[in-house]
Design a protein around this motif. Structure first.
Motif, short mmCIF file in Angstrom:
data_model
loop_
_atom_site.label_atom_id
_atom_site.label_comp_id
_atom_site.label_asym_id
_atom_site.label_seq_id
_atom_site.Cartn_x
_atom_site.Cartn_y
_atom_site.Cartn_z
N CYS A 1 65.49 -24.39 30.44
CA CYS A 1 64.43 -23.41 30.14
C CYS A 1 63.72 -23.91 28.88
N SER A 2 62.85 -24.85 29.06
CA SER A 2 62.29 -25.62 27.95
C SER A 2 61.37 -24.81 27.03
N SER A 3 60.91 -23.65 27.45
CA SER A 3 60.04 -22.82 26.61
C SER A 3 60.78 -21.67 25.93
N LEU A 4 62.06 -21.51 26.23
CA LEU A 4 62.83 -20.40 25.67
C LEU A 4 62.96 -20.55 24.16
N GLU A 5 62.43 -19.58 23.43
CA GLU A 5 62.42 -19.61 21.97
C GLU A 5 63.36 -18.58 21.34
N ASP A 6 63.52 -17.47 22.03
CA ASP A 6 64.25 -16.35 21.43
C ASP A 6 65.16 -15.70 22.45
N ILE A 7 66.43 -15.53 22.07
CA ILE A 7 67.37 -14.83 22.96
C ILE A 7 68.19 -13.86 22.13
N ILE A 8 68.28 -12.63 22.60
CA ILE A 8 69.05 -11.60 21.91
C ILE A 8 70.34 -11.37 22.69
N ILE A 9 71.45 -11.62 22.00
CA ILE A 9 72.77 -11.52 22.64
C ILE A 9 73.47 -10.26 22.15
N PRO A 10 73.96 -9.43 23.04
CA PRO A 10 74.61 -8.18 22.63
C PRO A 10 76.04 -8.40 22.13
N SER A 11 76.56 -7.41 21.43
CA SER A 11 77.92 -7.48 20.89
C SER A 11 78.99 -7.29 21.97
N SER A 12 78.53 -7.01 23.19
CA SER A 12 79.47 -6.87 24.31
C SER A 12 79.90 -8.23 24.88
N LEU A 13 79.17 -9.28 24.50
CA LEU A 13 79.41 -10.60 25.11
C LEU A 13 80.74 -11.19 24.65
N LEU A 14 81.51 -11.73 25.60
CA LEU A 14 82.82 -12.31 25.30
C LEU A 14 82.86 -13.83 25.43
N SER A 15 82.01 -14.37 26.31
CA SER A 15 82.06 -15.83 26.51
C SER A 15 80.69 -16.37 26.93
N VAL A 16 80.51 -17.65 26.60
CA VAL A 16 79.29 -18.38 26.99
C VAL A 16 79.73 -19.60 27.77
N GLY A 17 79.16 -19.79 28.94
CA GLY A 17 79.63 -20.83 29.85
C GLY A 17 79.16 -22.24 29.54
N VAL A 18 79.70 -23.17 30.29
CA VAL A 18 79.37 -24.60 30.16
C VAL A 18 77.87 -24.81 30.36
N SER A 19 77.27 -25.57 29.46
CA SER A 19 75.85 -25.98 29.55
C SER A 19 74.89 -24.79 29.71
N ALA A 20 75.27 -23.64 29.19
CA ALA A 20 74.47 -22.42 29.38
C ALA A 20 73.05 -22.56 28.85
N PHE A 21 72.90 -23.26 27.73
CA PHE A 21 71.57 -23.42 27.12
C PHE A 21 71.15 -24.89 27.05
N LYS A 22 71.74 -25.72 27.85
CA LYS A 22 71.43 -27.15 27.80
C LYS A 22 69.94 -27.40 28.01
N ASN A 23 69.40 -28.24 27.14
CA ASN A 23 68.00 -28.67 27.23
C ASN A 23 67.01 -27.51 27.07
N CYS A 24 67.40 -26.49 26.31
CA CYS A 24 66.44 -25.45 25.91
C CYS A 24 65.76 -25.97 24.65
N THR A 25 64.79 -26.81 24.83
CA THR A 25 64.23 -27.62 23.75
C THR A 25 63.39 -26.83 22.74
N SER A 26 63.03 -25.59 23.07
CA SER A 26 62.23 -24.78 22.14
C SER A 26 63.07 -23.79 21.35
N LEU A 27 64.34 -23.70 21.67
CA LEU A 27 65.24 -22.74 21.00
C LEU A 27 65.55 -23.25 19.60
N ASN A 28 65.04 -22.56 18.57
CA ASN A 28 65.26 -23.06 17.20
C ASN A 28 66.29 -22.26 16.41
N GLN A 29 66.74 -21.14 16.96
CA GLN A 29 67.82 -20.39 16.31
C GLN A 29 68.54 -19.53 17.34
N ILE A 30 69.78 -19.22 17.03
CA ILE A 30 70.55 -18.33 17.91
C ILE A 30 71.64 -17.66 17.08
#
Length: 244
Positions: free
Chosen positions: A33-62
């Motif tokens: 998702c090469s244009s993804l810049e912003d993602i809001i993750i809730p406090s309910s989240l327990l795990s993030v999978g393999v390569s979940a954000f791979k090659n999200c080249t516009s993501l500058n913070q998380i």
């Protein structure tokens, strides 16, 4: 949960807010998702999978919430705009290739809860300037360096090995540096070796004063205006390391 690779290749996706009913970001969910810049993750989240954000080249913070217990291998690989990441204290392992090829990553904060660092976690992170981490993690970096120097990858990845060696020296942990020395003395890392001796000499270690001065002498660099080297040479002589 949302199915694996559900948003893969959605190149126009710029922002997404994950609902608090979600407990898992599945494998490859936002890959490419090469244009993804912003993602809001809730406090309910327990795990993030393999390569979940791979090659999200516009993501500058998380921001990873402290509810997250595990992050999959290569999760942020090639997130080339990512600059700073703070690992929450709920994480005990930095997985394999987690930030591999994050070319803009400058700072990473690793909590004391982390017990191990996977191979290639920071591979090709050429902008990395600061890692805040406990001593046990610094030793993991040392072990990673050893793997490069003793393995078959040494010729292919020599620059990566040198970068990791520089990181160890820059951290200026004396005990870690002493472990590191047998590598630099055999690898021909002249610049790194000088830095090693200089730091330990400044901390008052006589043998390093001697070695530092000796390197200068060998290169014909002990001159009247090279006060530091001359001082070390004299101190080494006074302590019986060399003849005055």
């Amino acid at each position: 949960s949302i199915g694996e690779h559900c948003f893969e290749g959605c190149t126009f996706l710029k922002k997404i807010e994950i609902p608090n009913s979600i407990t898992e970001i599945t494998e490859g969910l936002f890959i490419n998702c090469s244009s993804l810049e912003d993602i809001i993750i809730p406090s309910s989240l327990l795990s993030v999978g393999v390569s979940a954000f791979k090659n999200c080249t516009s993501l500058n913070q998380i921001e990873i919430p402290s509810s997250v217990k595990s992050i999959g291998d290569y999760c942020f690989e090639e997130c080339s705009s990512l600059k700073k990441v703070e690992i929450p204290n709920s994480i005990t392992k930095i997985s394999e290739g987690l930030f591999s090829k994050c070319a803009s990553l400058e700072e990473i904060i690793i909590p004391s809860s982390v017990l191990s660092v996977g191979i290639y976690s920071f591979y090709k992170c050429d902008s990395l300037k600061k890692i805040s981490a406990p001593q046990n993690i610094m030793k993991q970096f040392y072990n990673y360096f050893c793997m490069f120097m003793n393995g078959t990858k040494v010729s292919k990845d020599l620059e990566e090995a040198k970068r990791l060696g520089k990181f160890i020296i820059d951290h200026k942990d004396v005990n870690l540096m002493k472990h590191f020395y047998f590598l630099i003395k055999n690898a021909g890392f002249i610049k790194e070796k000088k830095q090693y001796y200089k730091i330990l000499a400044e901390k008052g270690e006589v043998n390093s004063m001697y070695q530092y001065a000796k390197m200068h002498e060998k290169e014909n660099r002990i001159e009247s205006n090279d006060k530091k080297a001359n001082d070390y040479y004299k101190l080494a002589a006074d302590n019986g390391k060399i003849e005055a």
